[in-house]
Design a protein around this motif. Structure first.
Motif, PDB file in Angstrom:
ATOM      1  N   GLY A 144      32.092  35.736  30.491  1.00  0.00           N
ATOM      2  CA  GLY A 144      32.246  36.269  31.836  1.00  0.00           C
ATOM      3  C   GLY A 144      33.526  35.855  32.537  1.00  0.00           C
ATOM      4  N   ALA A 145      34.396  35.079  31.884  1.00  0.00           N
ATOM      5  CA  ALA A 145      35.671  34.680  32.473  1.00  0.00           C
ATOM      6  C   ALA A 145      36.701  35.794  32.289  1.00  0.00           C
ATOM      7  N   VAL A 146      37.709  35.820  33.152  1.00  0.00           N
ATOM      8  CA  VAL A 146      38.774  36.808  33.029  1.00  0.00           C
ATOM      9  C   VAL A 146      39.544  36.563  31.733  1.00  0.00           C
ATOM     10  N   ALA A 147      39.750  37.617  30.963  1.00  0.00           N
ATOM     11  CA  ALA A 147      40.456  37.510  29.689  1.00  0.00           C
ATOM     12  C   ALA A 147      41.950  37.763  29.876  1.00  0.00           C
ATOM     13  N   GLY A 182      41.015  45.216  42.892  1.00  0.00           N
ATOM     14  CA  GLY A 182      39.950  44.902  43.833  1.00  0.00           C
ATOM     15  C   GLY A 182      39.556  43.444  43.826  1.00  0.00           C
ATOM     16  N   ASP A 183      40.326  42.603  43.120  1.00  0.00           N
ATOM     17  CA  ASP A 183      40.044  41.170  43.030  1.00  0.00           C
ATOM     18  C   ASP A 183      41.260  40.408  43.549  1.00  0.00           C
ATOM     19  N   PRO A 184      41.173  39.778  44.735  1.00  0.00           N
ATOM     20  CA  PRO A 184      42.339  39.080  45.301  1.00  0.00           C
ATOM     21  C   PRO A 184      42.900  37.990  44.385  1.00  0.00           C
ATOM     22  N   GLY A 185      42.063  37.443  43.537  1.00  0.00           N
ATOM     23  CA  GLY A 185      42.535  36.384  42.635  1.00  0.00           C
ATOM     24  C   GLY A 185      42.864  36.867  41.244  1.00  0.00           C
ATOM     25  N   ALA A 186      43.119  38.172  41.089  1.00  0.00           N
ATOM     26  CA  ALA A 186      43.298  38.747  39.752  1.00  0.00           C
ATOM     27  C   ALA A 186      44.459  38.119  38.990  1.00  0.00           C
ATOM     28  N   TYR A 187      45.594  37.961  39.650  1.00  0.00           N
ATOM     29  CA  TYR A 187      46.772  37.459  38.943  1.00  0.00           C
ATOM     30  C   TYR A 187      46.585  36.005  38.508  1.00  0.00           C
ATOM     31  N   ASN A 215      42.912  48.570  35.813  1.00  0.00           N
ATOM     32  CA  ASN A 215      42.291  48.609  37.134  1.00  0.00           C
ATOM     33  C   ASN A 215      41.094  47.678  37.221  1.00  0.00           C
ATOM     34  N   GLU A 216      40.514  47.363  36.074  1.00  0.00           N
ATOM     35  CA  GLU A 216      39.426  46.396  36.000  1.00  0.00           C
ATOM     36  C   GLU A 216      39.831  45.262  35.058  1.00  0.00           C
ATOM     37  N   LEU A 217      39.659  44.042  35.514  1.00  0.00           N
ATOM     38  CA  LEU A 217      40.033  42.905  34.690  1.00  0.00           C
ATOM     39  C   LEU A 217      39.081  42.775  33.502  1.00  0.00           C
ATOM     40  N   VAL A 254      49.482  40.100  45.293  1.00  0.00           N
ATOM     41  CA  VAL A 254      48.905  41.082  46.211  1.00  0.00           C
ATOM     42  C   VAL A 254      48.716  42.422  45.502  1.00  0.00           C
ATOM     43  N   ILE A 255      49.741  42.837  44.745  1.00  0.00           N
ATOM     44  CA  ILE A 255      49.665  44.115  44.026  1.00  0.00           C
ATOM     45  C   ILE A 255      48.515  44.105  43.030  1.00  0.00           C
ATOM     46  N   ALA A 256      48.399  43.019  42.271  1.00  0.00           N
ATOM     47  CA  ALA A 256      47.310  42.914  41.293  1.00  0.00           C
ATOM     48  C   ALA A 256      45.956  42.915  41.992  1.00  0.00           C
ATOM     49  N   GLY A 257      45.879  42.234  43.137  1.00  0.00           N
ATOM     50  CA  GLY A 257      44.625  42.190  43.870  1.00  0.00           C
ATOM     51  C   GLY A 257      44.208  43.551  44.388  1.00  0.00           C
ATOM     52  N   ILE A 258      45.175  44.318  44.914  1.00  0.00           N
ATOM     53  CA  ILE A 258      44.872  45.653  45.424  1.00  0.00           C
ATOM     54  C   ILE A 258      44.464  46.581  44.281  1.00  0.00           C
ATOM     55  N   ALA A 259      45.187  46.519  43.171  1.00  0.00           N
ATOM     56  CA  ALA A 259      44.924  47.425  42.055  1.00  0.00           C
ATOM     57  C   ALA A 259      43.569  47.175  41.399  1.00  0.00           C
TER      58      ALA A 259
END
Length: 409
Positions: free
Chosen positions: A89-92, A260-265, A81-83, A253-258
């Motif tokens: 500080g970059a997404v892992a 809270g970050d639209p660019g998660a994927y 739920n949290e990246l 979209v699913i990753a962004g909703i789950a």
């Protein structure tokens, strides 16, 4: 109207060719799996302590190495739920890069055995056989029995065919893909409403199929004088292209909703680039990956970046020329040629090429039909030997030798 398989008048078939296609493909597939198993066993026995599986590795540890670990993690724990973030500080790297269907199907199949890994290997093995059978049917739309059979031999024993025996989603994706291409070639569009979501949630690549459908629709429109395009087919092609596009973007979209970050994927996918380019950036730019890689790899080889850019341009032009003009490729038919072109454009747009590129090229496997066309036994046997040598080299490097930045399957 839809084409029928080749049915020219020939003498009654006997022996091998008289056996049902499912039996002949099964014999080829099982023989190839025996060879691959032998390769895996030897590599597990001689593996370096610094390899991915270690000095005490086994065929089982190979089956559950690399991306199989991620699918296993997704099946057991779901998606974060949290990246996760790196120290900078970059997404892992995280599970959002891996689609859910294969992971959970393997878990379901593995329930009676109490082991996800057993289920994963069973799914890969069975899907690989079924994909081989559908590939045969797809190629038989235009090719003779010998050509279609040899293409399946090259596919089943190909350089990356160890994927049929490890916890990767490729086998399952290929099954859906080949079924979808066969349905298009037979004008059975209704099945695609099921197959497109199955593809989309097995592994990335369904956006390439959306592009394929668009190009296919244009090709059918251009040739409608000699191959009538009915209104219902137009509706199906447009609707299916829209469905493939929606499914292709839905995971973002699913990753962004789950999370809270639209660019998660996209941020997750970019995390893998940092294994090669530390300053990979935080935003996805189409086609940037190949341009960056051209400079990076040719720099690693001691050449100026401009040489890499020229080589990339020549490779793109060369691939286009082969698809447009090479006579064996042209005989594959418009559906296969457009799919190969669409998938290559998709890879060019989204991927950062490294050693995984060879695995990501597996979806263009229908092109084995062109390789199998020359009716020369020395040629076909030579291609098979080359496939087996390349398969051994790939297994040894990806699983048996010391890990490096260019030994990633």
């Amino acid at each position: 109207m839809a084409r029928e398989p080749l049915t020219t008048a020939v003498p009654a078939r006997r022996g091998w060719t008289a056996a049902p296609a499912a039996v002949r493909v099964a014999v080829i597939y099982l023989a190839a799996r025996v060879v691959t198993t032998a390769f895996l066993f030897v590599v597990a026995t001689i593996a370096s302590p610094a390899s991915r599986i270690g000095a005490d590795g086994s065929i089982g540890s190979i089956a559950l190495a690399w991306d199989a670990q991620w699918y296993w993690f997704v099946a057991l724990n779901g998606y974060p739920n949290e990246l996760p973030l790196t120290d900078s500080g970059a997404v892992a790297e995280n599970g959002w890069a891996f689609m859910p269907l294969y992971a959970h199907l393997a878990a379901l199949v593995g329930l009676p055995f109490g082991a996800w890994g057993v289920g994963a290997v069973i799914v890969s093995l069975v899907a690989g056989y079924l994909a081989s059978l559908v590939l045969y049917r797809l190629l038989r739309e235009r090719q003779d029995i010998g050509t279609a059979t040899w293409a399946v031999v090259f596919f089943a024993a190909g350089p990356l065919s160890a994927l049929f025996q490890v916890g990767y989603a490729e086998s399952l994706f290929l099954l859906w893909l080949f079924l979808a291409l066969w349905c298009v070639s037979r004008r059975r569009f209704g099945w695609l409403y099921l197959l497109i979501p199955l593809m989309g949630y097995t592994r990335p690549g369904v956006l390439a199929f959306a592009l394929f459908l668009g190009l296919y629709g244009i090709a059918r429109w251009v040739t409608r004088a000699r191959d009538p395009l009915r209104a219902v087919e137009i509706v199906h092609i447009v609707a299916l292209g829209a469905l493939a596009t929606i499914v292709g973007f839905s995971w973002q979209v699913i990753a962004g909703i789950a999370t809270g970050d639209p660019g998660a994927y996209l941020a997750t996918e970019l995390a893998w680039r940092r294994n090669w380019i530390g300053d990979a950036g935080s935003h996805f730019i189409p086609f940037e990956g190949f341009v960056l890689a051209a400079g990076f790899w040719f720099g690693q080889w001691g050449m100026p970046a401009v040489v890499g850019y020229v080589a990339l341009a020549l490779a793109v032009v060369g691939a286009a020329a082969v698809l447009l003009f090479e006579p064996h490729v042209r005989r594959l038919g418009v559906e296969i040629r457009l799919w190969v072109a669409s998938y290559l454009v998709y890879l060019l747009a989204v991927f950062f090429p490294q050693s995984s590129l060879f695995r990501l090229l597996v979806p263009i496997s229908p092109a084995w039909g062109a390789v199998a066309m020359p009716r020369s036994t020395p040629w076909r046997v030579g291609v098979l030997v080359a496939c087996l040598v390349a398969q051994w080299f790939w297994i040894l490097n990806m699983y048996g030798l010391e890990q490096t930045f260019w030994r990633i399957p």
